[in-house]
Motif scaffolding. Structure first.
Motif, mmCIF file in Angstrom:
data_model
loop_
_atom_site.group_PDB
_atom_site.id
_atom_site.type_symbol
_atom_site.label_atom_id
_atom_site.label_comp_id
_atom_site.label_asym_id
_atom_site.label_seq_id
_atom_site.Cartn_x
_atom_site.Cartn_y
_atom_site.Cartn_z
ATOM 1 N N PRO A 123 12.280 -16.303 5.196
ATOM 2 C CA PRO A 123 12.651 -16.649 3.752
ATOM 3 C C PRO A 123 11.895 -16.303 2.619
ATOM 4 N N GLU A 124 12.315 -16.517 1.217
ATOM 5 C CA GLU A 124 11.785 -15.840 0.133
ATOM 6 C C GLU A 124 10.088 -16.273 0.037
ATOM 7 N N ARG A 125 9.778 -17.275 0.511
ATOM 8 C CA ARG A 125 8.412 -17.649 0.460
ATOM 9 C C ARG A 125 7.379 -16.684 1.226
ATOM 10 N N THR A 126 7.958 -16.048 2.149
ATOM 11 C CA THR A 126 7.223 -15.190 2.969
ATOM 12 C C THR A 126 7.322 -13.602 2.795
ATOM 13 N N HIS A 127 8.064 -13.472 1.665
ATOM 14 C CA HIS A 127 8.167 -11.974 1.433
ATOM 15 C C HIS A 127 7.015 -11.309 1.260
ATOM 16 N N ASN A 128 6.996 -10.071 1.928
ATOM 17 C CA ASN A 128 5.930 -8.969 2.338
ATOM 18 C C ASN A 128 5.741 -8.343 0.867
ATOM 19 N N ALA A 129 4.338 -8.568 0.339
ATOM 20 C CA ALA A 129 4.031 -7.848 -0.825
ATOM 21 C C ALA A 129 3.857 -6.352 -0.917
ATOM 22 N N GLU A 130 3.249 -5.945 0.437
ATOM 23 C CA GLU A 130 2.886 -4.523 0.633
ATOM 24 C C GLU A 130 4.387 -3.957 0.646
ATOM 25 N N LEU A 131 5.347 -4.579 1.441
ATOM 26 C CA LEU A 131 6.569 -3.865 1.392
ATOM 27 C C LEU A 131 7.336 -3.851 0.080
ATOM 28 N N ARG A 132 7.021 -4.677 -0.760
ATOM 29 C CA ARG A 132 7.853 -4.660 -2.051
ATOM 30 C C ARG A 132 7.160 -3.445 -2.987
ATOM 31 N N THR A 133 5.839 -3.524 -2.713
ATOM 32 C CA THR A 133 5.125 -2.333 -3.349
ATOM 33 C C THR A 133 5.739 -0.925 -3.140
ATOM 34 N N ARG A 134 5.729 -0.817 -1.782
ATOM 35 C CA ARG A 134 6.316 0.518 -1.245
ATOM 36 C C ARG A 134 7.841 0.924 -1.820
ATOM 37 N N ILE A 135 8.675 -0.174 -1.744
ATOM 38 C CA ILE A 135 10.081 -0.258 -2.113
ATOM 39 C C ILE A 135 10.042 0.137 -3.653
ATOM 40 N N ALA A 136 9.382 -0.454 -4.505
ATOM 41 C CA ALA A 136 9.007 -0.239 -5.888
ATOM 42 C C ALA A 136 8.602 1.288 -6.445
ATOM 43 N N ARG A 137 8.053 1.847 -5.420
ATOM 44 C CA ARG A 137 7.589 3.316 -5.460
ATOM 45 C C ARG A 137 8.738 4.137 -5.139
ATOM 46 N N LEU A 138 9.862 3.884 -4.556
ATOM 47 C CA LEU A 138 11.105 4.575 -4.445
ATOM 48 C C LEU A 138 11.545 4.764 -5.637
ATOM 49 N N THR A 139 12.145 6.236 -5.760
ATOM 50 C CA THR A 139 12.812 6.561 -7.015
ATOM 51 C C THR A 139 14.312 5.726 -7.143
ATOM 52 N N PRO A 140 14.871 5.813 -8.286
ATOM 53 C CA PRO A 140 16.033 4.758 -8.352
ATOM 54 C C PRO A 140 16.988 5.316 -7.217
ATOM 55 N N ARG A 141 17.225 6.727 -7.037
ATOM 56 C CA ARG A 141 18.181 7.242 -6.282
ATOM 57 C C ARG A 141 17.785 6.752 -4.731
ATOM 58 N N GLU A 142 16.617 6.931 -4.220
ATOM 59 C CA GLU A 142 16.299 6.295 -2.847
ATOM 60 C C GLU A 142 16.334 4.939 -2.950
ATOM 61 N N GLN A 143 16.054 4.132 -3.661
ATOM 62 C CA GLN A 143 16.645 2.540 -3.814
ATOM 63 C C GLN A 143 18.076 2.743 -3.605
ATOM 64 N N ALA A 194 13.809 -3.958 4.086
ATOM 65 C CA ALA A 194 14.470 -4.530 2.715
ATOM 66 C C ALA A 194 14.534 -5.819 2.695
ATOM 67 N N TYR A 195 14.846 -6.551 3.713
ATOM 68 C CA TYR A 195 14.814 -7.935 3.995
ATOM 69 C C TYR A 195 13.630 -8.768 3.620
ATOM 70 N N GLU A 196 12.574 -8.175 4.533
ATOM 71 C CA GLU A 196 11.376 -8.814 4.446
ATOM 72 C C GLU A 196 10.562 -8.864 3.099
ATOM 73 N N SER A 197 10.868 -7.664 2.534
ATOM 74 C CA SER A 197 10.274 -7.402 0.964
ATOM 75 C C SER A 197 10.931 -8.276 -0.077
ATOM 76 N N GLY A 198 12.274 -8.780 0.265
ATOM 77 C CA GLY A 198 13.154 -9.406 -0.719
ATOM 78 C C GLY A 198 13.800 -8.433 -1.486
ATOM 79 N N PHE A 199 13.719 -7.306 -1.253
ATOM 80 C CA PHE A 199 14.845 -6.089 -1.922
ATOM 81 C C PHE A 199 16.063 -6.337 -1.579
#
Length: 230
Positions: A144-164, A213-218
């Motif tokens: 659920p949203e309240r448990t989104h993984n902050a570390e994974l969010r950071t990793r995904i945020a570092r992907l380029t737009p094409r990689e996202q 992707a799901y655990e980060s909230g992406f």
């Protein structure tokens, strides 16, 4: 030149299930059953002894459940096999945990024989067995949203737009050829992008990328959507 059959180990605490799976696998000329196990601990030991290519792993077994057995097999084996989780219910809470532990996909015990055989061949050649809708529903129940993984969010945020974009399409269940068609990129370019996405996320395969992707909230857990961050 002949090709060595895919070596399969069957791990399930029910003898009738093992017999049924054995019959399905043994009927295929390119597949071979090299052994069976009735507990998770026995499965770990048999993997060490027999070095199978694929393990059909029941998640609910005595002595050691399939989740921990999967984790040990993938962690301790010098050349780990592919693990397919076998379960009765697609919403089994153990399935999601087994996928997080590194399983390459899952099968329902009621699946048709040809679907089981296809799944074994798919993971044996190094591909993940993705069921986007099922993984989405598992994610809805387990992250659920309240448990989104902050570390994974950071990793995904570092992907380029094409990689996202590539990650969104992986999460939707598209194969590399389908991604190439959707993005107008060449197949080899898509393959390179996928490899970079996996590396940057620190995951081993596409199934693990979908879970991230799901655990980060992406990826959203709304039905039919995998939107990513706008």
């Amino acid at each position: 030149m002949s090709t060595r059959p895919v070596r399969v180990l069957i791990a399930d605490d029910e003898s009738l299930v093992r017999a049924g799976l054995h019959a399905i696998v043994a009927a295929e000329p390119d597949l071979s059953v090299v052994g069976e196990a009735a507990t998770g601990a026995e499965a770990v030991e048999r993997v060490r002894e027999l070095r199978p290519d694929v393990v059909l792993m029941d998640v609910r077994m005595p002595d050691l459940n399939g989740i921990e057995a999967t984790a040990r097999v993938l962690r301790d084996s010098p050349d780990p096999p592919k693990v397919l989780v076998v379960t009765t219910f697609e919403n089994d809470e153990y399935v999601y945990d087994a996928l997080r532990a590194g399983a390459h996909g899952f099968l329902l015990k009621r699946a048709r024989a040809d679907d089981m055989v296809h799944a074994i061949r798919t993971v044996a050649r190094g591909d993940s067995l993705l069921f986007p809708a099922a993984i989405r529903d598992l994610a809805l129940a387990h992250c659920p949203e309240r448990t989104h993984n902050a570390e994974l969010r950071t990793r995904i945020a570092r992907l380029t737009p094409r990689e996202q974009e590539i990650l969104r399409l992986i999460t939707a269940g598209l194969a590399n050829t389908e991604i190439a068609e959707r993005t107008a990129l060449g197949p080899e370019t898509v393959k390179t992008h996928v490899a970079r996405v996996l590396a940057k996320l620190g995951v081993r395969d596409r199934t693990q990328a979908v879970i991230a992707a799901y655990e980060s909230g992406f990826a959203t857990t709304g039905r039919g959507r995998a939107d990513g961050w706008g």
